[in-house]
Each structure stands twice: as structure tokens, then as C-alpha cells.
Design a protein around this motif. Structure first.
Motif, PDB file in Angstrom:
ATOM      1  N   GLU A 101       0.826  -1.208   0.000  1.00 53.97           N
ATOM      2  CA  GLU A 101       0.000   0.000   0.000  1.00 53.97           C
ATOM      3  C   GLU A 101       0.861   1.259   0.000  1.00 53.97           C
ATOM      4  N   GLU A 102       2.049   1.191   0.586  1.00 56.47           N
ATOM      5  CA  GLU A 102       2.946   2.342   0.636  1.00 56.47           C
ATOM      6  C   GLU A 102       3.966   2.328  -0.495  1.00 56.47           C
ATOM      7  N   ALA A 103       4.133   1.212  -1.185  1.00 50.01           N
ATOM      8  CA  ALA A 103       5.190   1.069  -2.186  1.00 50.01           C
ATOM      9  C   ALA A 103       4.889   1.789  -3.496  1.00 50.01           C
ATOM     10  N   ALA A 104       3.646   1.855  -3.898  1.00 50.73           N
ATOM     11  CA  ALA A 104       3.282   2.462  -5.183  1.00 50.73           C
ATOM     12  C   ALA A 104       2.538   3.773  -4.967  1.00 50.73           C
ATOM     13  N   PRO A 105       2.682   4.680  -5.903  1.00 53.06           N
ATOM     14  CA  PRO A 105       1.939   5.947  -5.806  1.00 53.06           C
ATOM     15  C   PRO A 105       0.434   5.720  -5.838  1.00 53.06           C
ATOM     16  N   LYS A 106      -0.290   6.694  -5.345  1.00 54.54           N
ATOM     17  CA  LYS A 106      -1.756   6.625  -5.316  1.00 54.54           C
ATOM     18  C   LYS A 106      -2.306   6.390  -6.724  1.00 54.54           C
ATOM     19  N   GLY A 107      -3.291   5.527  -6.816  1.00 59.10           N
ATOM     20  CA  GLY A 107      -3.920   5.217  -8.091  1.00 59.10           C
ATOM     21  C   GLY A 107      -3.389   3.962  -8.759  1.00 59.10           C
ATOM     22  N   TYR A 108      -2.217   3.502  -8.348  1.00 59.86           N
ATOM     23  CA  TYR A 108      -1.659   2.271  -8.917  1.00 59.86           C
ATOM     24  C   TYR A 108      -2.232   1.070  -8.189  1.00 59.86           C
ATOM     25  N   ILE A 109      -2.543   0.039  -8.922  1.00 57.48           N
ATOM     26  CA  ILE A 109      -3.057  -1.195  -8.339  1.00 57.48           C
ATOM     27  C   ILE A 109      -1.973  -2.256  -8.459  1.00 57.48           C
ATOM     28  N   ILE A 110      -1.417  -2.661  -7.348  1.00 58.69           N
ATOM     29  CA  ILE A 110      -0.368  -3.687  -7.346  1.00 58.69           C
ATOM     30  C   ILE A 110      -1.034  -5.054  -7.384  1.00 58.69           C
ATOM     31  N   GLU A 111      -0.618  -5.864  -8.329  1.00 60.20           N
ATOM     32  CA  GLU A 111      -1.147  -7.222  -8.444  1.00 60.20           C
ATOM     33  C   GLU A 111      -0.177  -8.265  -7.890  1.00 60.20           C
ATOM     34  N   ASP A 112       1.111  -7.966  -7.943  1.00 61.19           N
ATOM     35  CA  ASP A 112       2.123  -8.902  -7.458  1.00 61.19           C
ATOM     36  C   ASP A 112       3.454  -8.153  -7.428  1.00 61.19           C
ATOM     37  N   HIS A 113       4.450  -8.733  -6.770  1.00 57.91           N
ATOM     38  CA  HIS A 113       5.783  -8.141  -6.782  1.00 57.91           C
ATOM     39  C   HIS A 113       6.822  -9.214  -6.506  1.00 57.91           C
ATOM     40  N   GLU A 114       8.046  -8.918  -6.902  1.00 56.93           N
ATOM     41  CA  GLU A 114       9.189  -9.793  -6.637  1.00 56.93           C
ATOM     42  C   GLU A 114      10.365  -8.895  -6.334  1.00 56.93           C
ATOM     43  N   ILE A 115      11.097  -9.229  -5.282  1.00 59.64           N
ATOM     44  CA  ILE A 115      12.252  -8.440  -4.882  1.00 59.64           C
ATOM     45  C   ILE A 115      13.482  -9.338  -4.887  1.00 59.64           C
ATOM     46  N   TYR A 116      14.552  -8.846  -5.513  1.00 57.81           N
ATOM     47  CA  TYR A 116      15.843  -9.527  -5.489  1.00 57.81           C
ATOM     48  C   TYR A 116      16.839  -8.624  -4.776  1.00 57.81           C
ATOM     49  N   LEU A 117      17.503  -9.177  -3.791  1.00 60.41           N
ATOM     50  CA  LEU A 117      18.595  -8.486  -3.125  1.00 60.41           C
ATOM     51  C   LEU A 117      19.899  -9.070  -3.668  1.00 60.41           C
ATOM     52  N   PHE A 118      20.934  -8.262  -3.761  1.00 64.74           N
ATOM     53  CA  PHE A 118      22.216  -8.686  -4.305  1.00 64.74           C
ATOM     54  C   PHE A 118      23.324  -8.396  -3.317  1.00 64.74           C
ATOM     55  N   GLY A 119      24.289  -9.301  -3.227  1.00 67.54           N
ATOM     56  CA  GLY A 119      25.401  -9.113  -2.322  1.00 67.54           C
ATOM     57  C   GLY A 119      26.225 -10.374  -2.222  1.00 67.54           C
ATOM     58  N   ILE A 120      26.724 -10.673  -1.019  1.00 68.84           N
ATOM     59  CA  ILE A 120      27.576 -11.839  -0.758  1.00 68.84           C
ATOM     60  C   ILE A 120      26.885 -12.719   0.280  1.00 68.84           C
ATOM     61  N   CYS A 121      26.757 -14.004  -0.023  1.00 70.49           N
ATOM     62  CA  CYS A 121      26.114 -14.949   0.910  1.00 70.49           C
ATOM     63  C   CYS A 121      27.048 -15.261   2.069  1.00 70.49           C
ATOM     64  N   PRO A 122      26.539 -15.820   3.165  1.00 70.65           N
ATOM     65  CA  PRO A 122      27.366 -16.121   4.337  1.00 70.65           C
ATOM     66  C   PRO A 122      28.547 -17.063   4.032  1.00 70.65           C
ATOM     67  N   SER A 123      28.328 -18.060   3.180  1.00 66.15           N
ATOM     68  CA  SER A 123      29.420 -19.000   2.846  1.00 66.15           C
ATOM     69  C   SER A 123      30.565 -18.293   2.143  1.00 66.15           C
ATOM     70  N   CYS A 124      30.232 -17.441   1.192  1.00 70.61           N
ATOM     71  CA  CYS A 124      31.273 -16.707   0.456  1.00 70.61           C
ATOM     72  C   CYS A 124      31.925 -15.665   1.350  1.00 70.61           C
ATOM     73  N   ALA A 125      31.158 -15.052   2.244  1.00 70.39           N
ATOM     74  CA  ALA A 125      31.729 -14.033   3.153  1.00 70.39           C
ATOM     75  C   ALA A 125      32.761 -14.658   4.090  1.00 70.39           C
ATOM     76  N   LYS A 126      32.504 -15.897   4.536  1.00 66.95           N
ATOM     77  CA  LYS A 126      33.450 -16.598   5.417  1.00 66.95           C
ATOM     78  C   LYS A 126      34.745 -16.935   4.689  1.00 66.95           C
ATOM     79  N   ALA A 127      34.628 -17.224   3.388  1.00 66.81           N
ATOM     80  CA  ALA A 127      35.796 -17.642   2.598  1.00 66.81           C
ATOM     81  C   ALA A 127      36.742 -16.495   2.286  1.00 66.81           C
ATOM     82  N   THR A 128      36.265 -15.241   2.436  1.00 67.70           N
ATOM     83  CA  THR A 128      37.136 -14.107   2.094  1.00 67.70           C
ATOM     84  C   THR A 128      37.855 -13.566   3.288  1.00 67.70           C
TER      85      THR A 128
END
Length: 128
Positions: A101-128
Motif C-alpha cells: 500500500e505504501e510502495a506504489a503511488p496513489k492510483g496504482y493497483i499492485i497485483e504482485d511483486h518480486e524483490i531480489y537483493l544482491f550481495g555476498i552470501c554467508p558461505s562466500c563471506a566466510k571464505a574471504t
């Protein structure tokens, strides 16, 4: 529909790959891991069986912004994904912190969403 389909060794191997790797997978990873059980498996057979598993509701297809099409098990509830830039794997993140309800401007109807976060996973962070 699935009751009329013959259960094959190839499909069983593909299902096992998804049971053992509880995260989204691409076709190449499914193929290489399933070949450990069925050496004669090829890419066309993997695609055909992924299509069947989607039709049967066992898998769903994801569109990853960098990796293209990925597949994951259904029935997990709404969640998002984390992509590790180091190992190039995608992981599931539980739940959702987005308030639609807060993500889109007024008047937009959200039907679905997908979010991808990018970075380093815990296994790779330990290896560095």
C-alpha cells in the motif's frame, strides 16, 4: 493430469535435485546434478520434465534479472530472493517486508511483486 503421466527415472532424478537443493535452480545446474543419478540425461529432457512439473504444480518458474529463468518448488508462501555475486547462486529469503500500500503511488493497483537483493552470501563471506 499427473496420474496419467508415467513416472520416469529422469523426472525422479530432477525432483530429487530440487529436494536436495532447497533454492531456485537454473536448467544447467539441474542437468549437472541430475546426471549424477541418470548419466544419459540431456537438456531437452530436463526442459520437458520441468514443463511437466510446472503443469503439475510441483515447480514454478521465476524470472531472475541476471540469470534468466530459474525454477523452485511451490507451496512455500510468498518470499523474495538473494543473489550472491560471488558464487552466482540465488537463495530464498523468508517472508516479505514490503508494504504494498505504501510502495506504489496513489492510483496504482499492485497485483504482485518480486524483490531480489544482491550481495555476498554467508558461505562466500566466510571464505574471504
Amino acid at each position: 493430469m499427473s496420474t496419467l503421466r508415467r513416472k520416469t527415472a529422469q523426472r525422479t532424478a530432477i525432483e530429487q535435485v530440487f529436494r536436495e537443493n532447497d533454492r531456485p535452480l537454473g536448467v544447467d545446474e539441474v542437468l549437472s546434478r541430475a546426471r549424477r543419478q541418470v548419466q544419459s540425461l540431456n537438456q531437452a529432457t530436463v526442459y520437458r520434465n520441468l514443463k511437466i512439473l510446472i503443469e503439475d504444480g510441483w515447480l514454478k518458474q521465476l524470472s531472475h534479472p541476471l540469470l534468466g529463468t530459474l525454477y523452485e518448488r511451490t507451496g512455500k508462501g510468498h518470499h523474495h530472493h538473494f543473489h550472491c555475486r560471488q558464487c552466482n547462486r540465488t537463495y530464498e529469503l523468508p517472508g516479505c517486508a514490503l508494504n504494498e500500500e505504501e510502495a506504489a503511488p496513489k492510483g496504482y493497483i499492485i497485483e504482485d511483486h518480486e524483490i531480489y537483493l544482491f550481495g555476498i552470501c554467508p558461505s562466500c563471506a566466510k571464505a574471504t
